[in-house]
Each structure stands twice: as C-alpha cells, then as structure tokens.
Design an enzyme around this catalytic site. Structure first.
Site, PDB file in Angstrom:
ATOM      1  N   ASN A 108      10.844  16.794  42.503  1.00  0.00           N
ATOM      2  CA  ASN A 108      11.321  17.656  41.577  1.00  0.00           C
ATOM      3  C   ASN A 108      10.439  18.519  40.643  1.00  0.00           C
ATOM      4  OD1 ASN A 108      13.756  18.796  40.075  1.00  0.00           O
ATOM      5  ND2 ASN A 108      13.203  17.557  38.236  1.00  0.00           N
ATOM      6  N   HIS A 110       9.876  19.956  37.093  1.00  0.00           N
ATOM      7  CA  HIS A 110      10.447  20.152  35.410  1.00  0.00           C
ATOM      8  C   HIS A 110       9.386  20.917  34.751  1.00  0.00           C
ATOM      9  CE1 HIS A 110      12.775  18.587  32.333  1.00  0.00           C
ATOM     10  NE2 HIS A 110      11.775  18.226  31.774  1.00  0.00           N
ATOM     11  N   SER A 137       5.482  19.854  35.336  1.00  0.00           N
ATOM     12  CA  SER A 137       5.349  18.712  36.041  1.00  0.00           C
ATOM     13  C   SER A 137       6.076  18.653  37.515  1.00  0.00           C
ATOM     14  CB  SER A 137       5.815  17.580  35.312  1.00  0.00           C
ATOM     15  OG  SER A 137       5.253  17.609  34.114  1.00  0.00           O
ATOM     16  N   ASP A 146      14.212  12.694  35.263  1.00  0.00           N
ATOM     17  CA  ASP A 146      12.758  13.157  34.873  1.00  0.00           C
ATOM     18  C   ASP A 146      12.121  12.102  34.868  1.00  0.00           C
ATOM     19  OD1 ASP A 146      14.670  15.932  33.086  1.00  0.00           O
ATOM     20  OD2 ASP A 146      13.963  15.664  35.282  1.00  0.00           O
TER      21      ASP A 146
END
Ligand code: GRF
Length: 197
Positions: A108, A110, A137, A146
């Site tokens: 992912n 972020h 990130s 997260d």
C-alpha cells in the site's frame, strides 16, 4: 518468472498509472488487472487506455458486510491469478481475513511518514502539528491499518505557506517515484527498506 500484479483503486489512479507505465522491458512484473470498488473511478478509463483488464466490485450493495464484499473481490482476483496486490488509493479498510489471505503479497502507498499519521487527512495533521517535513511511505499490508513493515519512504519539506492541498500535490509527485521502485524490488524479492532523497 514474471510476477502478475493486480492494482486496487477507488479514485483517479495516478499511482496506478505510475506503476503500470513502469512495468515494461526488464521489469520483473506485469499488470494483469485494475480493480475498483467504484464504477466512477477515473483510474478505470486510464487503465483501459493502457490495455489493462479492469473490473468493478461495488462495495455499497454489501453494506456493512465486509467479508461478503471481500469474497466478491477475491472471486474476481482469483480469475486474474495475481502474485502481488498493490493498493493504490483504495479507500476500503480490509478485514483480517482478507489480509491473511494475501499476507506477504500486498503493498500500500500511504501519504505520510509512517508510523506518523495513520489514517486520513495526513497532510493537514502534519501542518497542524507544525512538522518541518511530510512525505509518503510504501508498506506491506497487515491487519493493523497502515501498520505493516515500511519498505520505502520519501520526505518532503513543508513550506510556511503550504496548505493540505499544495502539500498533497508535492507528496503525490514523490509517490509516483517511490511506489514503482518498491514494486520492482518487491517483485524481485527484496524487502529491505529504502529511503529516497
Ligand atoms: C494517494 O495520495 C495515496 O497515497 C492515497 O490516496 C491517493 C490516491 O491518489 N492513499 P491516486 O488515486 O493514486 O491518484
């Protein structure tokens, strides 16, 4: 063996585009699907324009039944047989069941310097806190929102006159540098952290 990548989006898809446009030549991965939970996501047309198969699984008919929504996601994903999932502006929180199913295969992006500012409104929170820098990130996805291992980061100075929007625009440029690089490393089996300047 070339890795098959599915990209999950909810919106405009600029990160998806940066990933797809990098997956050429000697890149160890290829995009096999762009999947959205919103039929009106602008990124779907960008994917189609690049010849990438697309699919939509609308979360709304499932209401609060997240496992049922995720079963529908997995049904579509299983047909594409991805080795790696990239969340790119995918705005649905995934359950532990889904995350466990794709454990070690899901990334992912972020828009903050994790572990700072998990969740939403990251740029405004950094400005409100008087931070000198923000950033983005790429992390492995775990059941903690997260919260997974950070594989890469880029720092972006916050100017005195920055707003959340102006900062988001600066950080997005760095997201488009960072995510393709981390995907290439991840597809090569490299999970050591790298911080770009
Ligand atoms: C990006 O800022 C990403 O970090 C966040 O959502 C935004 C998506 O932008 N999770 P896009 O759809 O990739 O343009």
């Amino acid at each position: 063996m070339t890795k098959r990548v599915a990209i999950l989006i909810s919106g405009g898809g600029s990160n998806m585009v940066s990933l797809v446009d990098e997956m050429t030549g000697d890149h160890p991965a290829r995009p096999v699907l762009v999947l959205s939970n919103r039929a009106d996501a602008g990124g779907l047309e960008k994917a189609k324009a690049r010849g990438i198969p697309t699919a939509v699984v609308d979360h709304r008919p499932f209401g609060s039944d997240r496992p049922a929504f995720e079963d529908a996601l997995n049904h579509v994903l299983d047909q594409a047989r991805p080795d790696i999932l990239c969340l790119a502006g995918f705005m649905r929180v995934l359950t532990e069941g889904f995350v466990t199913r794709w454990q070690g295969k899901m990334l992912n992006i972020h828009p903050s310097l994790l572990p700072k500012y998990k969740g939403l409104h990251t740029h405004q929170r950094a400005i409100d806190a008087g931070d000198a820098e923000a950033g983005c990130s790429v992390h492995e996805v775990t059941a903690e929102l997260d919260g997974g291992q950070v594989l890469g980061q880029v720092r972006v100075p916050i100017a005195a006159d920055d707003t959340a929007d102006s900062l988001a625009a600066k950080v997005l440029v760095q997201e488009h540098r960072l995510y393709p690089l981390i995907l290439r490393r991840f597809a090569e089996g490299v999970t050591t952290r790298i911080d770009l300047t």
